[in-house]
Design a protein around this motif. Sequence first.
Motif, PDB file in Angstrom:
ATOM      1  N   HIS A 274       0.812  -1.213   0.000  1.00 42.13           N
ATOM      2  CA  HIS A 274       0.000   0.000   0.000  1.00 42.13           C
ATOM      3  C   HIS A 274       0.852   1.272   0.000  1.00 42.13           C
ATOM      4  N   LEU A 275       2.149   1.157   0.260  1.00 40.03           N
ATOM      5  CA  LEU A 275       3.038   2.321   0.201  1.00 40.03           C
ATOM      6  C   LEU A 275       3.418   2.553  -1.261  1.00 40.03           C
ATOM      7  N   ASP A 276       2.582   3.255  -1.968  1.00 40.82           N
ATOM      8  CA  ASP A 276       2.771   3.520  -3.395  1.00 40.82           C
ATOM      9  C   ASP A 276       3.519   4.844  -3.527  1.00 40.82           C
ATOM     10  N   ILE A 277       4.828   4.786  -3.654  1.00 40.01           N
ATOM     11  CA  ILE A 277       5.676   5.975  -3.688  1.00 40.01           C
ATOM     12  C   ILE A 277       6.247   6.124  -5.094  1.00 40.01           C
ATOM     13  N   PHE A 278       5.998   7.279  -5.744  1.00 35.37           N
ATOM     14  CA  PHE A 278       6.582   7.544  -7.059  1.00 35.37           C
ATOM     15  C   PHE A 278       6.929   9.025  -7.250  1.00 35.37           C
ATOM     16  N   ILE A 279       6.941   9.828  -6.186  1.00 36.96           N
ATOM     17  CA  ILE A 279       7.305  11.241  -6.278  1.00 36.96           C
ATOM     18  C   ILE A 279       8.456  11.500  -5.319  1.00 36.96           C
ATOM     19  N   PRO A 280       9.573  12.062  -5.777  1.00 38.31           N
ATOM     20  CA  PRO A 280      10.654  12.415  -4.849  1.00 38.31           C
ATOM     21  C   PRO A 280      10.215  13.545  -3.909  1.00 38.31           C
ATOM     22  N   GLU A 281      10.944  13.695  -2.845  1.00 40.60           N
ATOM     23  CA  GLU A 281      10.552  14.664  -1.817  1.00 40.60           C
ATOM     24  C   GLU A 281      10.502  16.075  -2.378  1.00 40.60           C
ATOM     25  N   VAL A 282       9.395  16.772  -2.106  1.00 37.27           N
ATOM     26  CA  VAL A 282       9.174  18.152  -2.540  1.00 37.27           C
ATOM     27  C   VAL A 282       8.797  18.972  -1.317  1.00 37.27           C
ATOM     28  N   GLN A 283       9.432  20.127  -1.164  1.00 37.28           N
ATOM     29  CA  GLN A 283       9.181  20.989  -0.015  1.00 37.28           C
ATOM     30  C   GLN A 283       8.936  22.409  -0.512  1.00 37.28           C
ATOM     31  N   SER A 284       7.914  23.048   0.033  1.00 39.88           N
ATOM     32  CA  SER A 284       7.661  24.476  -0.170  1.00 39.88           C
ATOM     33  C   SER A 284       7.560  25.131   1.198  1.00 39.88           C
ATOM     34  N   PHE A 285       8.075  26.337   1.325  1.00 42.17           N
ATOM     35  CA  PHE A 285       8.245  26.989   2.624  1.00 42.17           C
ATOM     36  C   PHE A 285       7.428  28.275   2.657  1.00 42.17           C
ATOM     37  N   SER A 286       6.633  28.398   3.698  1.00 41.24           N
ATOM     38  CA  SER A 286       5.828  29.601   3.906  1.00 41.24           C
ATOM     39  C   SER A 286       6.133  30.286   5.224  1.00 41.24           C
ATOM     40  N   SER A 287       7.049  29.740   6.025  1.00 46.70           N
ATOM     41  CA  SER A 287       7.397  30.341   7.314  1.00 46.70           C
ATOM     42  C   SER A 287       8.881  30.101   7.587  1.00 46.70           C
ATOM     43  N   TYR A 288       9.398  30.864   8.511  1.00 45.37           N
ATOM     44  CA  TYR A 288      10.812  30.729   8.860  1.00 45.37           C
ATOM     45  C   TYR A 288      11.083  29.411   9.584  1.00 45.37           C
ATOM     46  N   ASN A 289      10.124  28.931  10.365  1.00 48.45           N
ATOM     47  CA  ASN A 289      10.321  27.662  11.075  1.00 48.45           C
ATOM     48  C   ASN A 289      10.474  26.497  10.099  1.00 48.45           C
ATOM     49  N   ALA A 290       9.708  26.525   8.989  1.00 48.18           N
ATOM     50  CA  ALA A 290       9.846  25.471   7.986  1.00 48.18           C
ATOM     51  C   ALA A 290      11.223  25.515   7.331  1.00 48.18           C
ATOM     52  N   PHE A 346       8.913  29.563  -4.955  1.00 47.89           N
ATOM     53  CA  PHE A 346       9.874  28.522  -5.287  1.00 47.89           C
ATOM     54  C   PHE A 346       9.616  27.291  -4.429  1.00 47.89           C
ATOM     55  N   LEU A 347      10.100  26.155  -4.914  1.00 44.76           N
ATOM     56  CA  LEU A 347      10.029  24.924  -4.141  1.00 44.76           C
ATOM     57  C   LEU A 347      11.321  24.137  -4.326  1.00 44.76           C
ATOM     58  N   VAL A 348      11.564  23.229  -3.418  1.00 42.65           N
ATOM     59  CA  VAL A 348      12.776  22.415  -3.409  1.00 42.65           C
ATOM     60  C   VAL A 348      12.376  20.974  -3.679  1.00 42.65           C
ATOM     61  N   GLN A 349      13.082  20.345  -4.619  1.00 41.65           N
ATOM     62  CA  GLN A 349      12.791  18.967  -4.992  1.00 41.65           C
ATOM     63  C   GLN A 349      14.068  18.143  -4.982  1.00 41.65           C
ATOM     64  N   ARG A 350      13.937  16.909  -4.543  1.00 40.24           N
ATOM     65  CA  ARG A 350      15.074  15.991  -4.494  1.00 40.24           C
ATOM     66  C   ARG A 350      15.446  15.527  -5.901  1.00 40.24           C
ATOM     67  N   VAL A 351      16.733  15.533  -6.211  1.00 34.89           N
ATOM     68  CA  VAL A 351      17.224  15.066  -7.494  1.00 34.89           C
ATOM     69  C   VAL A 351      17.433  13.555  -7.410  1.00 34.89           C
ATOM     70  N   ILE A 352      17.025  12.844  -8.468  1.00 31.94           N
ATOM     71  CA  ILE A 352      17.190  11.392  -8.496  1.00 31.94           C
ATOM     72  C   ILE A 352      18.668  11.055  -8.386  1.00 31.94           C
ATOM     73  N   LYS A 353      18.997  10.199  -7.436  1.00 28.30           N
ATOM     74  CA  LYS A 353      20.394   9.954  -7.100  1.00 28.30           C
ATOM     75  C   LYS A 353      21.141   9.233  -8.217  1.00 28.30           C
ATOM     76  N   ASP A 354      20.649   8.091  -8.659  1.00 27.07           N
ATOM     77  CA  ASP A 354      21.313   7.285  -9.688  1.00 27.07           C
ATOM     78  C   ASP A 354      20.345   7.086 -10.844  1.00 27.07           C
ATOM     79  N   PRO A 355      20.307   8.001 -11.832  1.00 27.39           N
ATOM     80  CA  PRO A 355      19.353   7.878 -12.930  1.00 27.39           C
ATOM     81  C   PRO A 355      19.778   6.821 -13.946  1.00 27.39           C
ATOM     82  N   TYR A 356      18.836   6.438 -14.756  1.00 20.70           N
ATOM     83  CA  TYR A 356      19.104   5.516 -15.862  1.00 20.70           C
ATOM     84  C   TYR A 356      19.856   6.272 -16.953  1.00 20.70           C
TER      85      TYR A 356
END
Length: 666
Positions: A274-290, A346-356
């Motif tokens: 059930h852990l269907d993961i297909f999106i690398p980590e994406v972060q968007s920041f709206s506060s200084y704490n984030a 802007f947002l921050v996204q993880r780059v695929i580590k070892d691509p094809y």
Amino acid sequence: MDTEEGYSDTSQSRGFGTWTTSDRDADFGWVDAVNSNNHMQPNPEPPRVQPTDETKNAAAAQASTTDNSQKVSKKSNMTISEERNAKILPMKKNPLYNVNLAIEKLNEYPMLKVRKNKRGEVIPTIREEKLGPIESVVSRFCQDVLCISRADTLPLSSQGERHLIWVSSIKAKHIINHLNGNGCYVVNRFPGGVFLKDKQVMGTTLREFMLERRNYCMKRCGANEKTPVDDSDDEDTGGVTYRICTHMVQSMRTDEEGCTDEACYNFGKQVCKHLDIFIPEVQSFSSYNALQDFSNRLDDELKGQLFVCKPSYLYKGLGFRFFHKVEDFQKFYHMTIGKETSRHDFLVQRVIKDPYLFNGRKVDIRAFMLIMTLRYRRVVAFINPGFCRVASAEYEPFNGQPSDEDQEPEEPENTKPMTPRKMRDREAEELDEKMQMLACPYQTKQERAERARRMSENQLFTDREDRSKELDEVFRSESLLEKIKGQIKHIGMRLASAIESKIWDAYGCYQIFGLDLCVDENHKVWLLEVNSQAMSEVDLLSPTQRVVVPAVIMESIGLVVECMYKSKNGLRLRKSPIDEFKETGFLFAQNFTMVFSTLKRRRTDYLPPRKPPPRVIPFYQRVDMVDHMIRQTDQRKFETTEMRRKVLAEKANYKSKVKAKDEEES
């Protein structure tokens, strides 16, 4: 035009006016105005009109101008076929979409291609001026294959007619708000497209499919399992894990092997299905704490990982920034002591580590997803694998350790420090190198100049120079190709199900989305972003894209016309338009595959099954049942009374024993 019912000039009062094609987006509409009651009748021939002197003079002048234009074209030798013309996309002789086969099916089912309105006249068309390559393909396919004419204005009253519209996003919003209430307008935009095209909103909408520690299986699979590998009961290993650990986030491994760290609680456990993961980590920041929390993670669990910072609405690699250090992240987001935030778009996204890699270069996939909303809140989605794009520079693996180039060289004492301008130039050169290596659609200044020269001279790229490849050229193994296509279909199904409830009220709308995908070395497909303008990055010089893109456009429009007609007339999508018991499938489908359809119980036309009537029991049986219940009640009362007597007797016996013992002791 005539000011008769349904075709009056009242549309100008609502901001439409005459739809010209002089704008850059080519705002024009194709109208298939057909009376639903007369769709089986053959097209009547237009009445013959006797030519007058004015019409003869106009025809002679037009013939003279055409002769002069042909002479000029013969002298200058500017006649170029569609296959070699770099400014238009060829529609005929396409190996991926057989137009003749579509025409044969339309001849078999003529109700899909009628082009007369209820008065029996052909709707007048406007001049085709300054049409873009995409709009030209749409126009030629609608006129030549579907036999749909182009109109000056859009009628406000439809009265059972259909209108196929292809406009820009601004005009589509106006049409959807004012004209789409009766459900007879087919518009090429969705009012809820922002849920996918905006990268920040997409990260929130598809949060459950993202690689983060917060994601876990809601069913908690394997939470109470104890399947030890050894005979000892001290170690609880094996089984299934329902949550993601830090090591999975670092290695981006969510396959069946799971975590490979022996000290982790997920070691030796398979990842829950059930852990269907297909999106690398994406972060968007709206506060200084984030910002501060993510900065702390860069020093701890995400240390040495490469991230890309990109704007929410730009494309083609514009505005990208790469970083793997905390200092670079804090510098870009202007983190100061005053706890102020910036760069909200802007947002921050993880780059695929070892691509094809294909010939030592990174590869990404541009797939196409067609979504349409039919009657009764039914959402249907189709997916096309599309094509691959190869990076312009060879890929160099990134291990997170500072290289010799990253270390600042020791400057002699007599040399001057670098000026801010030189530092900016150096940063621009480093960014250009990373973009050539990591961003496949990115083009350098030299490539853009060469592209402009080829466009002016009508010189297409050769197969060796073309950076766009078909999937079977990159993934040459049949098993690997089927695996990649299966994952692409699964991602399209998940996307459609995620936005189903947001768009199922927009009856008569459809849209083609572009999916940017990346494949890692373990052959897992990752979704990077979704583009609402699927044809915004078309390379007219690429032989591969000149074949794939027109095929996608023509097949999409054909599927939309077919599905809308069947849904409006209460027919099944996979059945014949004439015989509901004949299985024909989709008439226009050749490369698209249907991956999603709203469940029947969630549609508005769903009728739940009726409950069976209660069983009628005869009177004498009911009397016996009542007598049996009375006897059971009396039996329970008797047993309860006997139990109480026993308890009281035991209490009295216990008290007598205690009293006798006290007397003996005294």
